[in-house]
Design a protein around this motif. Sequence first.
Motif, PDB file in Angstrom:
ATOM      1  N   VAL A 196     -12.963   5.153 -27.755  1.00 38.91           N
ATOM      2  CA  VAL A 196     -13.623   6.086 -26.838  1.00 38.91           C
ATOM      3  C   VAL A 196     -14.214   7.208 -27.680  1.00 38.91           C
ATOM      4  CG1 VAL A 196     -13.329   7.716 -24.949  1.00 38.91           C
ATOM      5  CG2 VAL A 196     -12.073   5.565 -24.919  1.00 38.91           C
ATOM      6  N   VAL A 197     -15.538   7.278 -27.736  1.00 38.68           N
ATOM      7  CA  VAL A 197     -16.197   8.256 -28.604  1.00 38.68           C
ATOM      8  C   VAL A 197     -16.593   9.527 -27.864  1.00 38.68           C
ATOM      9  CG1 VAL A 197     -17.023   6.501 -30.211  1.00 38.68           C
ATOM     10  CG2 VAL A 197     -18.461   7.160 -28.272  1.00 38.68           C
ATOM     11  N   ALA A 198     -16.611   9.487 -26.520  1.00 37.23           N
ATOM     12  CA  ALA A 198     -16.947  10.678 -25.733  1.00 37.23           C
ATOM     13  C   ALA A 198     -16.547  10.435 -24.286  1.00 37.23           C
ATOM     14  CB  ALA A 198     -18.439  10.993 -25.823  1.00 37.23           C
ATOM     15  N   ALA A 199     -16.238  11.522 -23.589  1.00 35.07           N
ATOM     16  CA  ALA A 199     -15.894  11.404 -22.166  1.00 35.07           C
ATOM     17  C   ALA A 199     -16.301  12.681 -21.452  1.00 35.07           C
ATOM     18  CB  ALA A 199     -14.400  11.142 -21.989  1.00 35.07           C
ATOM     19  N   MET A 200     -16.781  12.536 -20.232  1.00 33.49           N
ATOM     20  CA  MET A 200     -17.144  13.700 -19.421  1.00 33.49           C
ATOM     21  C   MET A 200     -16.699  13.467 -17.982  1.00 33.49           C
ATOM     22  SD  MET A 200     -21.277  13.293 -18.878  1.00 33.49           S
ATOM     23  CE  MET A 200     -22.012  11.764 -18.279  1.00 33.49           C
ATOM     24  N   LYS A 201     -16.465  14.551 -17.291  1.00 35.12           N
ATOM     25  CA  LYS A 201     -16.181  14.494 -15.864  1.00 35.12           C
ATOM     26  C   LYS A 201     -17.435  14.893 -15.118  1.00 35.12           C
ATOM     27  CE  LYS A 201     -12.723  15.676 -12.382  1.00 35.12           C
ATOM     28  NZ  LYS A 201     -11.389  16.280 -12.148  1.00 35.12           N
ATOM     29  N   ARG A 202     -17.834  14.066 -14.148  1.00 35.20           N
ATOM     30  CA  ARG A 202     -19.042  14.309 -13.376  1.00 35.20           C
ATOM     31  C   ARG A 202     -18.657  14.695 -11.950  1.00 35.20           C
ATOM     32  NH1 ARG A 202     -22.352   8.797 -14.520  1.00 35.20           N
ATOM     33  NH2 ARG A 202     -20.562   8.008 -13.337  1.00 35.20           N
ATOM     34  N   GLN A 203     -19.360  15.678 -11.415  1.00 40.59           N
ATOM     35  CA  GLN A 203     -19.093  16.155 -10.059  1.00 40.59           C
ATOM     36  C   GLN A 203     -20.365  16.049  -9.234  1.00 40.59           C
ATOM     37  OE1 GLN A 203     -16.020  17.476  -8.674  1.00 40.59           O
ATOM     38  NE2 GLN A 203     -17.251  17.070  -6.845  1.00 40.59           N
ATOM     39  N   CYS A 204     -20.240  15.517  -8.016  1.00 39.64           N
ATOM     40  CA  CYS A 204     -21.418  15.375  -7.160  1.00 39.64           C
ATOM     41  C   CYS A 204     -21.946  16.734  -6.733  1.00 39.64           C
ATOM     42  CB  CYS A 204     -21.086  14.539  -5.924  1.00 39.64           C
ATOM     43  SG  CYS A 204     -19.967  15.351  -4.762  1.00 39.64           S
ATOM     44  N   LYS A 205     -23.223  16.765  -6.385  1.00 39.88           N
ATOM     45  CA  LYS A 205     -23.792  17.989  -5.847  1.00 39.88           C
ATOM     46  C   LYS A 205     -23.342  18.173  -4.404  1.00 39.88           C
ATOM     47  CE  LYS A 205     -28.152  15.970  -4.206  1.00 39.88           C
ATOM     48  NZ  LYS A 205     -29.631  16.004  -4.302  1.00 39.88           N
ATOM     49  N   ALA A 206     -23.467  19.362  -3.897  1.00 44.69           N
ATOM     50  CA  ALA A 206     -23.047  19.654  -2.521  1.00 44.69           C
ATOM     51  C   ALA A 206     -23.769  18.735  -1.535  1.00 44.69           C
ATOM     52  CB  ALA A 206     -23.337  21.113  -2.179  1.00 44.69           C
ATOM     53  N   GLY A 207     -23.010  18.164  -0.602  1.00 42.64           N
ATOM     54  CA  GLY A 207     -23.591  17.314   0.425  1.00 42.64           C
ATOM     55  C   GLY A 207     -23.713  15.861   0.043  1.00 42.64           C
ATOM     56  N   ILE A 269     -24.298  12.645 -21.416  1.00 46.21           N
ATOM     57  CA  ILE A 269     -23.002  12.772 -22.088  1.00 46.21           C
ATOM     58  C   ILE A 269     -23.129  13.397 -23.474  1.00 46.21           C
ATOM     59  CG2 ILE A 269     -22.958  10.429 -23.065  1.00 46.21           C
ATOM     60  CD1 ILE A 269     -19.907  10.465 -22.135  1.00 46.21           C
ATOM     61  N   GLU A 270     -24.219  13.145 -24.184  1.00 45.92           N
ATOM     62  CA  GLU A 270     -24.393  13.830 -25.466  1.00 45.92           C
ATOM     63  C   GLU A 270     -24.587  15.326 -25.246  1.00 45.92           C
ATOM     64  OE1 GLU A 270     -26.003  10.495 -28.632  1.00 45.92           O
ATOM     65  OE2 GLU A 270     -27.431  11.991 -27.897  1.00 45.92           O
ATOM     66  N   THR A 271     -25.293  15.680 -24.172  1.00 52.76           N
ATOM     67  CA  THR A 271     -25.505  17.091 -23.863  1.00 52.76           C
ATOM     68  C   THR A 271     -24.199  17.768 -23.444  1.00 52.76           C
ATOM     69  OG1 THR A 271     -27.783  16.650 -23.165  1.00 52.76           O
ATOM     70  CG2 THR A 271     -26.790  18.709 -22.423  1.00 52.76           C
ATOM     71  N   ALA A 272     -23.420  17.084 -22.607  1.00 58.31           N
ATOM     72  CA  ALA A 272     -22.186  17.665 -22.091  1.00 58.31           C
ATOM     73  C   ALA A 272     -21.106  17.807 -23.155  1.00 58.31           C
ATOM     74  CB  ALA A 272     -21.660  16.825 -20.926  1.00 58.31           C
ATOM     75  N   THR A 273     -21.052  16.846 -24.076  1.00 59.85           N
ATOM     76  CA  THR A 273     -19.953  16.821 -25.047  1.00 59.85           C
ATOM     77  C   THR A 273     -20.337  17.281 -26.448  1.00 59.85           C
ATOM     78  OG1 THR A 273     -20.373  14.527 -25.739  1.00 59.85           O
ATOM     79  CG2 THR A 273     -18.967  14.866 -23.796  1.00 59.85           C
ATOM     80  N   GLY A 274     -21.633  17.269 -26.738  1.00 59.55           N
ATOM     81  CA  GLY A 274     -22.051  17.605 -28.095  1.00 59.55           C
ATOM     82  C   GLY A 274     -21.783  16.487 -29.091  1.00 59.55           C
ATOM     83  N   LYS A 275     -21.359  15.324 -28.607  1.00 58.22           N
ATOM     84  CA  LYS A 275     -21.052  14.195 -29.493  1.00 58.22           C
ATOM     85  C   LYS A 275     -22.307  13.372 -29.749  1.00 58.22           C
ATOM     86  CE  LYS A 275     -16.579  15.076 -29.345  1.00 58.22           C
ATOM     87  NZ  LYS A 275     -15.683  14.264 -28.509  1.00 58.22           N
ATOM     88  N   ASN A 276     -22.446  12.894 -30.975  1.00 57.60           N
ATOM     89  CA  ASN A 276     -23.585  12.062 -31.347  1.00 57.60           C
ATOM     90  C   ASN A 276     -23.187  10.595 -31.161  1.00 57.60           C
ATOM     91  OD1 ASN A 276     -25.725  10.678 -32.543  1.00 57.60           O
ATOM     92  ND2 ASN A 276     -26.035  12.239 -34.107  1.00 57.60           N
ATOM     93  N   ILE A 277     -23.358  10.114 -29.946  1.00 53.31           N
ATOM     94  CA  ILE A 277     -22.960   8.742 -29.629  1.00 53.31           C
ATOM     95  C   ILE A 277     -23.852   7.742 -30.355  1.00 53.31           C
ATOM     96  CG2 ILE A 277     -22.730   7.064 -27.751  1.00 53.31           C
ATOM     97  CD1 ILE A 277     -22.115   9.536 -25.945  1.00 53.31           C
TER      98      ILE A 277
END
Length: 290
Positions: A196-207, A269-277
């Motif tokens: 696992v080289v990177a992981a992020m949690k994603r949240q839906c927008k309102a509604g 995910i590269e933006t969120a984690t800063g990891k170079n996948i």
Amino acid sequence: MNIAILSRGEKLYSTQSLLKAGEARNHVMEVLDPDHCELSVEEGKPVLKFQGELVDDLHAVIPRIGASNTYFGSALVRHFEAMKVFTVVTADAIVQSRDKWTSFQILSQAGIPTPKTVLVHPINFEDQLKSFEGKPIIIKLLEGTHGQGVILAETYQNALATIETLHAAGVKFLLQEYIAESMGADIRAIVVDGVVVAAMKRQCKAGDFRSNLHRGGSSQEITLSSDEQTIALKTAKSLRLGVCGVDILQSERGPLVLEINSTPGLEGIETATGKNISKSIIGYIERNKR
């Protein structure tokens, strides 16, 4: 090495990220648009041309095959396999992961937990629907990306009306348990070569209930629990995916695999984690082509 990215979008973030990562390691990188590839078998050997020119000098390819191009895209990847060119994701793995029901069957063979999922049958779909005991359910088309073809039916009657409409249109789909406690969030883990080289949690927008970034969801880097990491690695292994995105729901009974993506987008995910996948993917190629 000579490495090609199989992509219809040379200017897309993921394609450019991979190009830069390969060039930084002194590889000769190029983009091949599958729409301009010609496949043939001549005298018992696979022959491939790109824009009329013979392609016979590649060491590896990185497939970026979109859902709308699964058949020809996987055929192209299989052609490279026949030419003994290393591919980070095989044709069979692309096809199996792209079909949601097939992927869930494979996960079940490996004992990987998922939400309850039912392949809808045109004769007894009402009984299948009743098995969810009137609770909200998710209706999913067998093939779909970026949250498209995913419907939340909050009542039995809403679900029944949607199912009848899809049946009338001849569409194949699944019924899936709605995990309310996830509260519109999921985890995207990127696995490369069994890590696992990177992981992020994603949240839906309102509604909305879909956490896809393409639909306006937000994201942040996350450290996986040991159970989440184990399930992500087992998922990639069971589907024989050298590179993939594994989507995981956090539920009251532990992590559940929601979906697998053989061509995960890299920008979010590269933006969120800063990891170079992309660098990790190039490293995967280098380890396998020594």
